[in-house]
Design an enzyme around this catalytic site. Structure first.
Site, PDB file in Angstrom:
ATOM      1  N   LYS A 188      -4.037  22.987  27.011  1.00  0.00           N
ATOM      2  CA  LYS A 188      -4.309  24.080  27.948  1.00  0.00           C
ATOM      3  C   LYS A 188      -3.077  24.964  28.029  1.00  0.00           C
ATOM      4  O   LYS A 188      -2.064  24.574  28.593  1.00  0.00           O
ATOM      5  CB  LYS A 188      -4.671  23.570  29.323  1.00  0.00           C
ATOM      6  CG  LYS A 188      -5.005  24.717  30.274  1.00  0.00           C
ATOM      7  CD  LYS A 188      -5.402  24.237  31.636  1.00  0.00           C
ATOM      8  CE  LYS A 188      -5.805  25.420  32.508  1.00  0.00           C
ATOM      9  NZ  LYS A 188      -4.704  26.346  32.767  1.00  0.00           N
ATOM     10  N   SER A 236      -1.334  21.638  30.633  1.00  0.00           N
ATOM     11  CA  SER A 236      -0.820  22.813  31.312  1.00  0.00           C
ATOM     12  C   SER A 236       0.687  22.812  31.460  1.00  0.00           C
ATOM     13  O   SER A 236       1.417  22.831  30.507  1.00  0.00           O
ATOM     14  CB  SER A 236      -1.411  22.971  32.695  1.00  0.00           C
ATOM     15  OG  SER A 236      -2.687  22.604  32.814  1.00  0.00           O
TER      16      SER A 236
END
Length: 365
Positions: A303, A278
């Site tokens: 991600k 992320s």
């Protein structure tokens, strides 16, 4: 993923993508998660922008998360959200990992936590947890049992130091402050900064850690993500303005940019692995695309989704995916991750490999 300041009703975008319970499967390094695990799988729903201030019961909010088809959706109580963004969590203050022979060992003990007070140390074997053999449980379950459901509850452990007797200890869970930034000097002239998650204030801690450094290793291995504004602010320490990432929000393209005036001269290596995800991937991708750092280690998690928290009428927070981001060169890590410039080979110690790569880059005078 606008560069936000904490939670505002429906306006702040965050990357509390964390999910150490999921990350550990790829990274091989497990701890008590500072951020919530995902509850469902799929792709995002389409109504998140209108939820700020919505008068939903906890049951309705949970049903909305379940029906969203959003893999990263979460419904958090006010206390949970504040703890997660501030880097606080409930537990006993130890992290565990699998050993080469399939055993379960303590990988780190948080100073001042219940485990440290009981004399548990890194390297101790964790044999039983509440009477169940730890080696027979998935590591996710070991972590969940260590965390428990509420502060003040207890967990019974059987631990053993190499060559020593088995010790039975009972630890009382408490609220702990995670050490998200740890700095040391592994070699002359080298500052290594490990960042585990981008909670509030982390960029300032990184800035303090690298001030005056002659060369830097930024260790993002096992970094579960966090607040996007903190990742962008960290990128700003090493970039002199320019793009960090671009994302789509409801069909509109927006850019995240570094602040001007960052250090572009100090040699920089970034360590990554399957637990780098992320917001950590956003940072690593920006530094790689901008030719500011050499990435060393293994492919990252993959991600590339971003979430927007919406504060509901009862103070709880719904986090739902609103878009995907790309790196400055237009790459999306979603589902594929980022490849390191220098991959670690079987048997390599990524930390040592990073130091060797950094030595080849020289040091700032």
């Amino acid at each position: 993923m606008a560069v936000a300041e904490r939670v505002r009703q429906g306006a702040t975008l965050s990357a509390v993508f964390g999910v150490v319970l999921l990350v550990g499967a790829a990274a091989g390094a497990w701890g008590e998660p500072p951020v919530p695990a995902p509850r469902v799988t799929g792709t995002a729903g389409a109504w998140h922008g209108d939820l700020a201030g919505a008068d939903l019961s906890p049951l309705q909010a949970d049903q909305l998360v379940g029906a969203s088809g959003d893999r990263w959706a979460a419904h958090l109580s006010p206390e949970e959200y504040e703890d997660f963004t501030d880097g606080r969590y409930q537990g006993v203050g130890l992290s565990v990992g699998r050993t080469g022979d399939g055993g379960t060992a303590v990988s780190e003990v948080l100073p001042g936590g219940p485990a440290a007070a009981a004399g548990i140390a890194a390297g101790d074997r964790l044999l039983h947890i509440d009477g169940t053999a730890a080696d027979q449980l998935p590591v996710t379950e070991v972590v969940a049992r260590l965390r428990g459901r509420q502060a003040g509850s207890t967990v019974a452990l059987a631990v053993q130091r190499t060559g020593g007797p088995v010790r039975d200890v009972v630890l009382r869970r408490t609220e702990l402050a995670a050490r998200e930034v740890v700095a040391d000097q592994p070699a002359p002239g080298v500052t290594r900064v490990a960042v585990r998650a981008f909670t509030s204030g982390v960029s300032g801690q990184v800035r303090d850690a690298v001030r005056g450094a002659r060369s830097v290793v930024l260790d993002l291995r096992g970094n579960s993500g966090g607040l996007v504004e903190e990742a962008v602010a960290t990128a700003s320490l090493f970039l002199d303005g320019g793009p960090v990432a671009t994302y789509q929000e409801h069909g509109e393209e927006r850019e995240l940019s570094a602040a001007p005036g960052g250090d572009t001269a100090t040699p920089l290596v970034v360590l990554v692995d399957g637990g780098t995800m992320s917001a950590a991937e956003l940072l690593a991708g920006a530094l790689q695309d901008r030719c500011r750092a050499v990435l060393v280690g293994a492919r990252t998690f993959g991600k590339g989704a971003v979430q927007q928290p919406s504060r509901l009428a009862d103070g709880s927070v719904l986090e739902l995916t609103v878009g995907r981001y790309t790196t400055p060169s237009g790459r999306s890590p979603d589902g594929v991750g980022l490849l390191p410039d220098v991959p670690a080979q079987p048997g390599d110690d990524p930390a040592d490999l990073g130091l060797r790569v950094l030595a080849g880059l020289g040091t700032r005078g």
